[in-house]
Every structure is written in C-alpha cells, then in structure tokens.
Scaffold this motif. Structure first.
Motif, short mmCIF file in Angstrom:
data_model
loop_
_atom_site.label_atom_id
_atom_site.label_comp_id
_atom_site.label_asym_id
_atom_site.label_seq_id
_atom_site.Cartn_x
_atom_site.Cartn_y
_atom_site.Cartn_z
N THR A 372 0.64 -1.36 -0.44
CA THR A 372 -0.12 0.15 -0.46
C THR A 372 0.66 1.29 -0.04
N ASP A 385 -4.56 -1.00 -4.52
CA ASP A 385 -3.10 -0.99 -3.23
C ASP A 385 -2.52 -2.88 -2.89
N TYR A 403 -6.71 -0.27 1.48
CA TYR A 403 -7.22 -0.49 3.51
C TYR A 403 -5.50 -0.71 3.56
N ARG A 451 -6.36 0.54 11.17
CA ARG A 451 -6.96 1.02 9.36
C ARG A 451 -7.19 2.08 8.91
CA LIG Z 1 -2.10 -3.36 3.09
#
Ligand SMILES: [Ca+2]
Ligand SMILES: Nc1ncnc2c1ncn2[C@@H]1O[C@H](COP(=O)(O)OP(=O)(O)O)[C@@H](O)[C@H]1O
Ligand SMILES: C=C(OP(=O)(O)O)C(=O)O
Ligand SMILES: [Mn+2]
Length: 667
Positions: A372, A385, A403, A451
């Motif tokens: 990501t 990602d 995410y 997250r």
């Molecule tokens: Ca990730």
C-alpha cells in the motif's frame, strides 16, 4: 421586499454595533402604505409548511436510489400519501428476500426498505414470498426486517453514530470505529467446503490455507447466520462489483448487521452507478456477515467461536464470530483466486501503479511489507494497493478502495494516505483525543493493526478506471527482519519464481516481552492465506506472463539493515522510495551489478540517492561473523521451506522447473 428606506424592514434587519452596546434599537413602524399604530411586520416570505413535520420533510429532497427515504410508503415524514414503491425497489426487496431465505422454511423474510425509526408510523409493504408458506410457520416468518440497501456514506455515518457504540467522527471527518474483540484476520478459522468439484480442484493438505468443511456443516452455519440477521430489526445490504475489467466483473452482495461493515465494503468494492444498481439482478456471490454472533462450538469442525466459511458451489460466504472487516475483502479475494484462473486470468496479491509513460509495476508482498505504501506514489498513477488480476489484455484492480495501515502514520512520509483520511473513510481501532477528536496514530492501545479504508479516488492521482497495460516490473517485497537480504536485487525469471513460490517475509517478535528472534514466514505466492489452487498453478501463469511481456523481477527488502531486528534498523522509507524510483525510471535495469554469495542475488553497485554502503548488507553490519551466521540461518529456512515444492513441476517447461529449484540459496 415591500417597504423601503427603513432598516428594520424585511426579514434581515440589522443594527449597528454601537447601538447594540448602548441600548436596544428603536423600533419604528413602516412609513406610508397601510397606516396603523400597531408595530407589525408582514413582509416575511411565505412558508411552505404548516407543521414541524412538514418543515422537516422539506429538508430532505427525494433523490438517488441509495437513500432509504425514497419510498414515500416507508418514509413516514410526509403527511400526504407518497409515491408507491417503485418497481426496482420491489425487485430489490424480492431479491434480498431470496438471499435471506431460510433453507428450511421455504419463504424469505418479510422485508421493508428503509430505517425502522422512520418507517414505523406507516403501513408495512409486504414482499411476496418465494412460495406459499407451508405448515412450518414460525415467529421469525411473521416479523418484518428493514433493508438498508446501498446507503450513502452520510447515511451510514448516521446509522453508525446513532446505533453502534464506539462510532465517532474524527477531526478530519473520518468515521472512527471498533472492530470488536478481533482486530485482525483469523486464518485458522477459515474453512472451505470440500465437495466433489473442489476436492479435485483446490489445494488441500499440508501448507494449504483451505481447511475443509462439509456441505451440511456449511448449511448449519449459514442457517445460524441467516436466522441471526433475520432476527434483527434491520440489516445492511450492499450490491457492488469486483474487478475493473468489465469482461470479468463479478457481482457481489454483502448482507451485514453493522453500518461499519456496510461503509467498509462501500469503500472497498467497486461502487455501482445508479443505473447499474437498478439493473443489478442476481448477485454472483453473497456474503452473510453475522460477525457479532458466534458459531456454535458443538457444530462439527468448529474449533473456536469464529468461523469464516466459503462455499464455492453455492457461491456464498458466511462469517460468524468476528467483526474484523478485512475478513470480507480478503474472503472475496480468495473467491477471485478460484474464479479468475478458470478464465486463464492470474489473481495477484499485489499493489499496482503506472508511470506517466504507461509503465506498470506490480508490488507483491505479505502484510506489512509495503504494497500500500509504495504503490501510493505521488509521481505515479495508483491502480490499486492490494488485489489485482492480470489477463490477456493487462492488469485490473479487483477493488474500489484501499486499506492502509495507520500505525505511526505521518503526514510528511505518507501525505497521500494522510489526506485520504477524511469524510467517508472508515478508521478502524485508532485512538483519538476525546475532545478534539484528533487521532494519535502512534497509539497501539487497541491494536497495532489500525487501519483506514477509503475509496481509491481519495488518492489524487488514482487511475480511474483502475486498469492498465501489461506490467513491466514485478517487484517482490520482503520485510527481512534478519537484515541480511539486500535492499535491492535484480532477479532472473527462475529467481523470481523461486522467491514468488517461497513468499518470504519476517515478523518481528512482540516488543513487550523483550527483543526476541525475528520469525521467518513463508507464504506461497505472497498470499497463501488467500490462494485456492496449488501455488505452482499461479507460479506457472506468472512465469508465462512475465516471459511473454519481458517483465523484469526485483527483490526489495523493506525490512532491516545493519543487523537483525533489535540491533539494526529498518531501511528508511525514503531510501526504499529512491530504489523504487530507479526501478521505474529504467536506470537500474542497465546499472552495473555484482553477485552475492549464498543467495546468488545481483545487487547494483549504486542507486541514486541511496548510500552505497547499505546496498551490500555485510557492509552495514558491524559484526561480520554474526552476519554470516544469520545469512546461513535464513538460507537454511528457505531451503527447508522449499522442500515441499521440489516434487512439483511448474508449467509444461521441465527446464524452467529445474532452473527454479537451482535458483534458491546455494551452500
Ligand atoms: Ca495494505
Ligand atoms: N522502508 C520501508 N518500506 C516500506 N514500508 C515501510 C518502510 N519503513 C517503514 N515502513 C512502514 O511499513 C508499513 C508497510 O505497510 P503497508 O504498506 O500497509 O503494507 P502492505 O500493504 O503490504 O500490507 C507502513 O506502515 C510503512 O510506513
Ligand atoms: C487486509 C489485509 O491485507 P494487508 O495487511 O496486506 O494490507 C489483511 O491481511 O488482513
Ligand atoms: Mn494486502
């Protein structure tokens, strides 16, 4: 406005600050016109409402197909008789009723569109059952369940804040939420139904992530989830797509109990246009997320209160006993790892971006290795990602969102991710200031796995639609906590396959109990938890595609340098970015290289912007003996991990298989 020349005329009178300080302003009546001694003001605009309810009904304009108040019949806010349920809404309710039908009671539940609090005052709209009720009548068959279908982020915020404890708006407008007891995935509780077809097709046994379950047990869990969902006053339903390749798009339905889950999937899956939603039809795959409700430990195969069950034949997934939202996205990823190879499309656990000249790069790697972070690059277009497909025509993102991990997130280091945390973004398990609602990204009180889930268009240079041409560079990311892998190596095809099948990264031991040995993890195809077929099937496809497209493989260590975890330090993100820049620009392809011992990796003599001392790991270690020992130790782990694959042929090319086996460490 009627009168003139009088400052008190009309609805918006004002008085000077001085007058306000000294005394109340003098009230004067209108000059001319109607003459009366009574002070009055009859110039205010006419109002379109007679009651408070009518005023409130004006506030919300009937619109989009996603708003629960669209059906006059279910809104209860308008005093007059609203429009009847549109055909598409009726069709949707019938379709959801079929999804939520108990397999033993023959009829689907009675459903109403919209929030129960606003629909309570008006007559219910019954849905035609799938068939006439049989003798098996139950109380659950008599009650109504409200369906909140494809709500907008604003509506989901309101649902979360009103009804879900732990929901807050942060200072930048994100929705902070808690995922409950589970703050990460539960791979040991993931089960796949073994039937005649899947027994032959899937990878079972040692090393496989597919823990078997039988059809009957799946139905028991499915019934448990469906009964739980139907017992609620309302459930959320998302009808969305996976895969930006229009020819290979999959329709998914997610039935869940929480606004948090619905908003998460709204962000992570591809969002249909209102027209697409009207014509959505029957989903190709359905998730029943009853995560708040546990599975029954007395049920066959259940080893904990959590179970994530995939039935490829029924095209259904059931979630019991975990509210961690990542289970849904990664569960669907598993399904894609089954469906796509059937169409000769390779599914990839990788990030993907594209340069201005159309050069595409893939970033493979296990959790925490940098997919990501490194695919989100201000100088390149973000395609995705985490989950992609590589077909005959090029790459496509499976998802509609990203995410990102948030732990220690810093604006300067990752500005695009930082700025994506705004209204609409789900922020899981973060800690924030009670008053200012400012998030403290360094706080691990709830979990280290904090997250942010946001729609991909929140990244300014995302490429919409999220598709691109064939990859030019295939970057394998490993976070090597032993600190012996070079920060960058160029791989030949056999080495790329060797490292792809190995899927190495290292987890660092928990800091609480003092520094311990880093733990090596090998996860085939950099995503063993999600693959469905034997790893060599995906490897053969990757080799074939890379060969056909002349793509170059690279191994990038985003982990430690100058010593193992505890003595060395993590390679600076800024250096890794420089390395990645040099891969993209093509300057590394033609650099001068030398070969390392043991692993036989080609390492460049220099990379612009990176101190040359760190390019050869031994140079960065003070204790050379310790380096040699650690290198041998890691090489041994690679070797024993690969033993299970030595008896497998990769593709039709016997020569490549031999080369792959020889591409591992030599000592
Ligand atoms: Ca990730
Ligand atoms: N040199 C580096 N390269 C990549 N990521 C790094 C590096 N140093 C620290 N990090 C951090 O490691 C984490 C990588 O996680 P992420 O990009 O979410 O991985 P993935 O998407 O593969 O799970 C991020 O929190 C990032 O800030
Ligand atoms: C969502 C996940 O992926 P990653 O950590 O690779 O971002 C996960 O593994 O739960
Ligand atoms: Mn991932």
């Amino acid at each position: 406005m009627a009168g003139k020349g009088n400052e008190n005329t009309g609805g918006d009178f004002s008085f000077s600050a001085a007058a306000a300080r000294d005394a109340l302003p003098r009230i004067t009546t209108e000059k001319g016109g109607k003459s009366t001694d009574v002070c009055h003001d009859d110039t205010a605009p006419r109002v379109n409402f007679q009651t408070i309810d009518e005023l409130h009904s004006l506030q919300r304009k009937r619109s989009a197909p996603t708003t629960p108040l669209r059906d006059g019949s279910a809104s209860g806010v308008s005093g007059t008789s609203g429009p009847t349920t549109p055909v598409s809404s009726e069709t949707m309710l019938q379709s959801v009723s079929a999804s939520l039908a108990s397999l033993t009671r023959e009829t689907g539940p009675k459903l109403i569109r919209g929030d129960p609090t606003s629909a309570a005052k008006v007559a219910h709209v019954p849905v035609t059952p799938r068939s006439l009720p049989t003798a098996d009548v139950s109380d659950s068959g008599l009650k109504f369940t409200h369906i909140l279908h494809n709500l907008s982020p604003a509506e989901l915020y309101e649902q979360a804040i009103k009804y879900e404890k732990g929901s807050f708006v942060t200072s930048t407008g994100a929705l902070a939420t808690l995922s409950g007891a589970k703050t990460g995935r539960s791979p040991k509780d993931k089960r796949v139904v073994k039937d005649e077809t899947t027994e032959a097709e899937l990878w079972w046994g040692k090393g496989s992530p597919n823990i078997e379950m039988d059809e009957q047990t799946f139905l028991v869990n499915r019934e448990r989830a469906v009964d739980y969902l139907n017992s609620l006053d309302k459930v959320f339903v998302n009808d969305q797509y996976l895969n930006w390749d229009p020819e290979n798009r999959i329709k998914v339905r997610i039935v869940s109990a929480r606004a948090y889950h619905s908003l998460f999937m709204h962000n992570m899956c591809i969002r249909p246009t209102p027209e697409e939603l009207e014509n959505f039809g029957t989903p190709d795959f359905t998730i029943y997320n009853a995560g708040k409700f546990p599975c029954n430990r007395f049920t066959h195969y259940m080893t904990s209160s959590t179970s994530v069950d995939i039935n490829l034949g029924r095209r259904e997934m059931v979630i019991l006993g975990t509210q961690y939202a990542g289970e849904m996205k990664k569960g669907l990823f598993g399904v894609m790892h089954y469906l796509m190879p059937k169409r000769k499309i390779l599914s990839l656990h990788s990030g993907c971006n594209m340069g201005k000249d159309g050069d595409v790069a893939l970033f493979f790697g296990l959790s925490g290795t940098g997919k990501t972070t490194l695919s989100t690059d201000h100088n390149r277009y973000l395609i995705g990602d985490d989950e992609h497909c590589w077909s005959e025509t090029g790459v496509s993102n499976i998802e509609g969102g990203c995410y990102a991990k948030c732990i220690d997130l810093a604006r300067e280091k990752e500005p695009d991710i930082w700025n994506a945390i705004k209204f609409g973004t789900v922020l899981e398990n973060v800690v924030f200031d009670e008053h200012t609602r400012e998030v403290d990204y360094t706080d691990k009180s709830v979990t280290e796995n904090t997250r942010a889930a946001y729609p991909i268009e929140y990244i300014p240079n995302s490429k919409i639609p999220c598709v691109g041409p064939h990859p030019k560079n295939v970057i394998l990311l490993a976070c090597d906590a032993f600190g012996v892998l070079p920060p960058i190596s160029k791989l030949n095809l056999a080495q790329t396959m060797y490292h792809f099948i190995s899927g190495y990264t290292a987890l660092v031991a928990g800091t609480e109990e003092g520094v311990k040995e880093p733990r090596a993890t090998f996860s085939a195809c950099f995503g063993a938890a999600f693959i469905m077929l034997h790893p060599t099937k995906y490897a053969a496809m990757l080799a074939e595609k890379m060969q056909a497209q002349g793509a170059t493989g690279w191994l990038v260590n985003t982990g430690w340098s100058g010593g193992s975890y505890g003595s060395g330090s993590r390679i600076k993100l800024a250096y890794t970015r420089k390395i990645i820049d040099a891969i993209h620009s093509g300057s590394l392809l033609n650099a001068s290289y030398r070969k390392t011992d043991i692993f036989g990796l080609e390492i460049p003599n220099e990379v612009e912007g990176v101190p040359s001392e760190i390019l050869e790991p031994i140079n960065a270690w003070e204790d050379k003996m310790a380096y040699e020992d650690t290198l041998l130790k890691l090489a041994g782990l690679f070797k024993s991990n690969f033993e299970t694959f030595t008896s497998h042929k990769i593709g039709d090319d016997g020569k490549l298989t031999e080369e792959i086996l020889a591409a591992g460490p030599n000592f």
